[in-house]
Design a protein around this motif. Sequence first.
Motif, PDB file in Angstrom:
ATOM      1  N   TYR A   1      -7.524   6.665   8.232  1.00 31.45           N
ATOM      2  CA  TYR A   1      -6.585   5.666   7.710  1.00 31.45           C
ATOM      3  C   TYR A   1      -6.168   4.680   8.794  1.00 31.45           C
ATOM      4  O   TYR A   1      -6.203   3.456   8.593  1.00 31.45           O
ATOM      5  CB  TYR A   1      -5.344   6.348   7.134  1.00 31.45           C
TER       6      TYR A   1
ATOM      7  N   GLY B   1     -11.893   1.489  -1.158  1.00 27.62           N
ATOM      8  CA  GLY B   1     -11.223   0.208  -0.983  1.00 27.62           C
ATOM      9  C   GLY B   1     -11.715  -0.905  -1.885  1.00 27.62           C
ATOM     10  O   GLY B   1     -10.953  -1.827  -2.213  1.00 27.62           O
TER      11      GLY B   1
ATOM     12  N   VAL C   1      -8.157  -3.993   8.944  1.00 22.56           N
ATOM     13  CA  VAL C   1      -7.743  -4.887   7.859  1.00 22.56           C
ATOM     14  C   VAL C   1      -6.575  -5.777   8.295  1.00 22.56           C
ATOM     15  O   VAL C   1      -6.579  -6.984   8.054  1.00 22.56           O
ATOM     16  CB  VAL C   1      -7.363  -4.081   6.606  1.00 22.56           C
TER      17      VAL C   1
ATOM     18  N   SER D   1      -8.010   1.248  -6.167  1.00 15.91           N
ATOM     19  CA  SER D   1      -7.377   1.118  -4.863  1.00 15.91           C
ATOM     20  C   SER D   1      -6.390  -0.049  -4.840  1.00 15.91           C
ATOM     21  O   SER D   1      -6.589  -1.059  -5.509  1.00 15.91           O
ATOM     22  CB  SER D   1      -8.448   0.896  -3.788  1.00 15.91           C
TER      23      SER D   1
ATOM     24  N   MET E   1      -5.928  -1.704  -2.106  1.00 14.62           N
ATOM     25  CA  MET E   1      -6.315  -2.494  -0.945  1.00 14.62           C
ATOM     26  C   MET E   1      -6.451  -3.979  -1.275  1.00 14.62           C
ATOM     27  O   MET E   1      -5.896  -4.839  -0.583  1.00 14.62           O
ATOM     28  CB  MET E   1      -7.624  -1.957  -0.360  1.00 14.62           C
TER      29      MET E   1
ATOM     30  N   PHE F   1     -14.642   6.377   0.691  1.00 17.70           N
ATOM     31  CA  PHE F   1     -13.957   5.092   0.764  1.00 17.70           C
ATOM     32  C   PHE F   1     -13.895   4.456  -0.620  1.00 17.70           C
ATOM     33  O   PHE F   1     -14.911   4.313  -1.302  1.00 17.70           O
ATOM     34  CB  PHE F   1     -14.681   4.165   1.735  1.00 17.70           C
TER      35      PHE F   1
ATOM     36  N   ILE G   1      -8.976   2.203   9.805  1.00 20.12           N
ATOM     37  CA  ILE G   1      -9.268   1.230   8.745  1.00 20.12           C
ATOM     38  C   ILE G   1      -8.122   0.233   8.610  1.00 20.12           C
ATOM     39  O   ILE G   1      -8.337  -0.982   8.507  1.00 20.12           O
ATOM     40  CB  ILE G   1      -9.508   1.949   7.401  1.00 20.12           C
ATOM     41  N   ASN G   2      -6.907   0.750   8.635  1.00 20.31           N
ATOM     42  CA  ASN G   2      -5.756  -0.134   8.468  1.00 20.31           C
ATOM     43  C   ASN G   2      -5.656  -1.138   9.616  1.00 20.31           C
ATOM     44  O   ASN G   2      -5.302  -2.301   9.413  1.00 20.31           O
ATOM     45  CB  ASN G   2      -4.472   0.691   8.372  1.00 20.31           C
TER      46      ASN G   2
ATOM     47  N   VAL H   1     -15.063  -2.309   8.344  1.00 23.22           N
ATOM     48  CA  VAL H   1     -14.660  -0.999   7.822  1.00 23.22           C
ATOM     49  C   VAL H   1     -15.889  -0.113   7.616  1.00 23.22           C
ATOM     50  O   VAL H   1     -15.910   1.064   7.991  1.00 23.22           O
ATOM     51  CB  VAL H   1     -13.882  -1.154   6.510  1.00 23.22           C
TER      52      VAL H   1
ATOM     53  N   TYR I   1      -7.232   3.772   0.707  1.00 21.53           N
ATOM     54  CA  TYR I   1      -8.583   3.653   1.270  1.00 21.53           C
ATOM     55  C   TYR I   1      -9.528   4.795   0.891  1.00 21.53           C
ATOM     56  O   TYR I   1     -10.728   4.596   0.804  1.00 21.53           O
ATOM     57  CB  TYR I   1      -8.515   3.591   2.797  1.00 21.53           C
TER      58      TYR I   1
ATOM     59  N   ASN J   1       0.820  -1.216   0.000  1.00 18.85           N
ATOM     60  CA  ASN J   1       0.000   0.000   0.000  1.00 18.85           C
ATOM     61  C   ASN J   1       0.853   1.265   0.000  1.00 18.85           C
ATOM     62  O   ASN J   1       0.463   2.285  -0.571  1.00 18.85           O
ATOM     63  CB  ASN J   1      -0.931   0.004   1.213  1.00 18.85           C
TER      64      ASN J   1
END
Length: 418
Positions: A380, A218, A387, A223, A225, A216, A383-384, A412, A209, A202
């Motif tokens: 960020y 993703g 994931v 993306s 992702m 968003f 969300i990260n 998310v 994202y 990434n």
Amino acid sequence: MRKYRMIGLWLCAVILVLAGCTGSSSNEKTKTLTLWYWNRSLDDGLLKAVEQQFPGIRIDAQKIGGDFKSKLKTTLAAGSGGPDIVAFNDWVTELFASSDRFYDLYELGAAEIEDDFLDWKWQLGVTPEGTMIALPIDTGPTALYYRADLFEQAGLPSDPEEVHRMLSTWEDYFEAGVQLQQHFGGSVKLTDNISNIYNQINAQSETIYFDRDEEFIGESSASSMRSAWDLAVKASELGLLANANTSSSEWNAAINNGRIASFVGAVWMKEILQQASPDTTGNWKVARAPGGDGNNGGSFLAIMKSSEYPQEAFEVIKWIQSPDNQIQTFNNINLFPSAKAALEAESMHVEEPFFGGQATGEIFTESARNVKPAYFGAKYANINGIVTRELSMVALQGKNSEKAWEDALNRVKKELLR
């Protein structure tokens, strides 16, 4: 006698008045700028030199321990107070929603020095509306750290240029990892953990994202992702991971005893690597990363609206982050420059014994020059975290990768509604 006594009293009174006036005048001329930063985010020696460079300005440098970001966000939530100058880490986009609490550096003269800095780094401090709230300090360009001796023993290239040419993609890197592990009978793993692979892929992307409207993306093909997810899962399925969290005691031991042969990491990982694996001095080298150049980390300086002296504060941070001072800071505390001219310094060509005499600064300089501009978004980190937790369950608990992907997306979307 009485006459002399009266004269003496008169002279004392005059001296006291003059001293009082002098003291008052000095206080009126001195402008104090309070600075919040954390240990090694700035060069302390350089901060001490500010007052010599700017007579009449005093720096009250406050080194904040603990959760720096939390303290700053609490201050912003209070609606008042705070320092004149404050440092940010790479979570700068989380503060875009509070951009009205910071001076627009463009209004203070930042446009005049914009060309001095790496464009992608500069843009990280500019809000989608075009307000510049943060001036670059350092950068975190990434590269492939690898054990040249282990690569060579496994029949892989060991010269940095050859490694970059033959392991230019993540797929090439994984293929090399299979060969390496077969040679060592599985006692050596290609790399450290699934989250690091996902994050490094990434880091090489322009779109992760969110777009600049905070939408968003993703699930969009634009993306990185999903492709980062799939590649990270592939590395796990191929058995290429030591499943050791970066900088953990397990990671340190695996790095030092040769169980991990390589990893992609930022320039600041050099110090961590050297501390973790003193027994491997001379065996490591650095090459441009598979998949492209990326960035992890790097800090900024901002000026809060609570400051009475914004122009003076700007002149100070502009001086601190001048190319010459960035070179000095790199030499003193290893903060990798964000100023283009600083990347041309002789310091970037110094050979390093730990890396077998390689001048790794040359590799990281090329990486820094080729990072793609990216927008991370205010959420960020949240969300990260979601994931990478799901990815870890795939690698460590054998969770089905598609189920984990669906669960990650669902979590998310719930987070985005908060």
